[in-house]
Scaffold this active site. Structure first.
Site, mmCIF file in Angstrom:
data_model
loop_
_atom_site.group_PDB
_atom_site.id
_atom_site.type_symbol
_atom_site.label_atom_id
_atom_site.label_comp_id
_atom_site.label_asym_id
_atom_site.label_seq_id
_atom_site.Cartn_x
_atom_site.Cartn_y
_atom_site.Cartn_z
ATOM 1 N NE ARG A 124 -3.583 -0.192 2.689
ATOM 2 C CZ ARG A 124 -4.098 -0.666 3.839
ATOM 3 N NH1 ARG A 124 -3.818 -0.088 4.985
ATOM 4 N NH2 ARG A 124 -4.899 -1.713 3.827
ATOM 5 C CE LYS B 16 -5.754 -0.795 11.566
ATOM 6 N NZ LYS B 16 -6.752 -1.442 10.664
ATOM 7 C CB CYS C 54 -14.999 -9.243 8.524
ATOM 8 S SG CYS C 54 -13.665 -8.060 8.790
ATOM 9 C CB CYS D 210 -14.051 -3.837 2.310
ATOM 10 S SG CYS D 210 -14.631 -5.490 2.675
#
Ligand code: SRM
Ligand code: SF4
Length: 586
Positions: free
Chosen positions: A100, A230, A496, A451
């Protein structure tokens, strides 16, 4: 590093720091999660990544490095469609890596875009993936190609450090500059915050770019154990909340007075992640805690991070996000600490309002006569298929376009700062490659997010990206039946409850429970300031459509003017409003 701080009121009602006690961030093996050990032992994120990359026996990296490579913007994955077959054949999973890139505000030049696309062709699955946080992802990079790919990304003057991991990640900002001056300024703040909160370790350069080995590194903001979890930051420019500012640990809402940017309202404590069946976890929308002027932005950012560094939960990772720290300390308790850390108080928040949290498609002209085109990219997947050649089309456009490519926070692509003379050429390239500018899709499809989920996401319980289009097809049949196809309804689907498509801010939220089964959530606002709530649990497609049909019929018959679906289901009593995370399960 200091940590526990006592705050006293002075006679004049100011707060004052009076005592420094223990350093709660210091690793304590008897209490802290194993990830804390990995961070401490890693020598500022070096770990054994270099030997792991050289190990020819396996396509994987060593266990501790699995966690550390995230700080470098990399996840180890395996193709879940192939898992069983490989197990039967007694082969190790087909390991590959997702990379990423951290791109503040999602802005890349045409040259950078071309180079990123070339890396995708050479080393990954031949596609690029735009994320819900304005970043690029490459999926399916094998270990042997990791270093070359990362070096290639860095050659474009972009990088991947802090795209993942327990640090501040890609800083988002509103991408569409109708009013170029404010947008340009906000974009600069996006970059400054990102830069200010970047880890300072030299490990990244050593591991990926063969940088010289430096004996020790220092992390003036994070310290050796970085953050407990995070951390995410976004800036919104009203009236658009496309960045979903309330879903971030730290948010800024741009305040403009007489055409000038004067500062930002500060928002803290947003987050989406939760676990099915565990009520101690919940999504939460951030609280607006005040206003800061431009001179204070970096101090506010740094000190929100530092309070979280010192008071966040390092024992239980699923309770370690800033939102839980805030609910543990109380919002006033947290703000008091923040004021003490930064040495000044925030002013009262200024007026602002949002009209929606989606994208605005098609061409718009800015105040300087430049054009910007927002394209609809399903789930941000830039790939060539039988129907559409998005990958090749964007590459051809990049060759003639001298402006930028901006990723929207809803996984779409904006071709930005187009010279008027290039507008026609771009339109014709789009036509040639059958790329939509959002003119054929329903507003609900244009306001949908899914997602990644299967096959790459190791945490997926159900499909999302691969399933959303066919679900929307069926939903559109219902919308058509009740003549409400022209009304935009935000649909957010995830595989999820981690919330990568911000599903708890969807007017219709679908969260994967098991293959083919979803929890259905309703009642979020169209502006992104209110969460939705569980309406039905663990149901399949047919049941979802059966549950939605009477609500859509009611919406068609009884809505109040321009009333949005999320507000309507609450007013009609179909579901209770959730004003904040602590009410999410009640
Ligand atoms: Fe996410 C983990 C994909 C935005 C909350 N997310 C993952 C991983 C890395 C799975 C893993 O840990 O192994 C997924 C990789 C899938 C893949 O194959 O690409 C993944 N997240 C994504 C992306 C690509 C989804 C997308 O379709 O665009 C987004 C990348 C954003 C970026 O560029 O940085 C993405 N993730 C989000 C968001 C939305 C946002 O930030 O606005 C959230 C909810 C907001 C929040 O953080 O609260 C989000 N992702 C999570 C969580 C839950 C965190 C928590 O607080 O519990 C996890 C799991 C974890 O961290 O343990 C996760
Ligand atoms: Fe994977 Fe879950 Fe995130 Fe979807 S929401 S990408 S399934 S972690």
């Amino acid at each position: 590093m200091t940590s526990e701080i006592k705050i006293e009121q002075t006679k004049v009602g100011q707060t004052k720091v009076v005592q420094t006690i223990v350093d709660q961030t210091k690793y304590d093996p008897s209490k802290h999660s194993d990830v804390e050990r990995i961070k401490v032992e890693s020598d500022y994120l070096r770990g054994t990544i270099t030997p792991s990359l050289k190990n020819p026996i396996t396509g994987s990296v060593a266990d501790d490095d699995l966690m550390l490579i995230k700080f470098h913007g990399i996840y180890q994955q395996d193709d879940r469609d192939l898992r069983n077959e490989r197990r039967k054949q007694k082969l190790e999973p087909l390991y590959s890596f997702m990379i990423r890139a951290r791109i503040p505000g999602g802005v890349a030049t045409s040259e950078q875009y071309i180079q990123m696309a070339e890396l995708a062709t050479k080393y990954s699955s031949g596609s690029l993936r735009l994320t819900t946080r304005q970043a690029y992802q490459w999926h399916g990079v094998f270990k042997r190609n990791l270093k070359t790919t990362i070096a290639g990304i860095n050659k474009t003057m972009l990088d991947t450090i802090a795209a993942c991991g327990d640090v501040n990640r890609n800083v988002m900002s509103n991408p569409l500059p109708e009013t170029s001056k404010i947008h340009a300024e906000v974009f600069e703040w996006t970059r400054k915050i990102s830069e200010h909160l970047l880890p300072k370790t030299k490990a990244y350069h050593e591991v990926w770019l063969d940088g010289e080995k430096v004996e020790s590194s220092e992390e003036p903001i994070y310290g050796q154990t970085y953050l407990p979890r995070k951390f995410k930051t976004a800036i919104a420019i009203p009236p658009y909340n496309d960045v979903d500012v309330f879903a971030n640990d730290l948010g800024f809402i741009a305040i403009e007075e007489d055409g000038e940017l004067v500062g930002f309202n500060v928002v803290i404590g947003g987050g989406m992640g939760s676990s099915h069946g565990d009520e101690s976890t919940y999504p939460r929308v951030g609280n607006v805690i005040g206003f800061c002027n431009l001179d204070q932005v970096l101090a506010v950012s740094e000190n929100v991070v530092k309070v979280q560094r010192d008071f966040g939960n390092r024992e239980v990772r699923k309770l370690a996000r800033l939102k839980y720290t805030i609910d543990k300390l109380g919002i006033d308790g947290f703000v008091q600490k923040l004021h003490a850390y930064q040495g000044f108080e925030l002013e009262p928040a200024r007026e602002y309002s949002f009209i929606h949290n989606g994208d605005r498609y098609g061409w718009i002209e800015d105040e300087n006569g430049k054009w910007h085109l927002t394209l609809y990219i399903h789930s941000g997947r830039i790939i060539d298929t039988e129907e559409q050649k998005i990958f090749s089309g964007l590459l051809e456009i990049a060759k003639i376009h001298k402006g930028e490519f901006r990723i929207s926070p809803n996984q779409n692509m904006i071709i930005s700062n187009v010279e008027p003379k290039n507008k026609k050429k771009i339109d014709s390239l789009l036509k040639q490659h059958n790329i939509s500018i959002g003119e054929v899709e329903s507003p609900t499809r244009l306001n949908s997010i899914a997602c990644v989920a299967f096959p790459t996401c190791s945490l997926a319980m159900a499909e999302a990206e691969r399933y959303l289009p066919s679900f929307i097809d069926k939903l559109e049949v219902l919308l058509d039946k009740y003549s409400i196809k022209e009304l935009p309804i935000n649909v957010r689907m995830t595989g999820c409850p981690n919330g990568c498509g911000r599903p708890f801010l969807g007017e219709i939220g679908m969260v994967g429970k098991a293959p083919g089964k979803y929890n259905l959530y309703l009642g979020a606002s169209h502006t992104g300031h209110r969460l939705n709530k569980l309406y039905r649990e663990n149901i399949n497609e047919q049941q979802i459509l059966e549950e939605l049909e009477p609500l859509l019929k009611d919406y068609a018959e009884s809505r109040d003017g321009q009333e949005r679906f999320g507000d309507f289901v609450i007013r009609q009593g179909h579901i209770k409003a959730v004003e904040n995370g602590l009410d999410f399960h009640s």
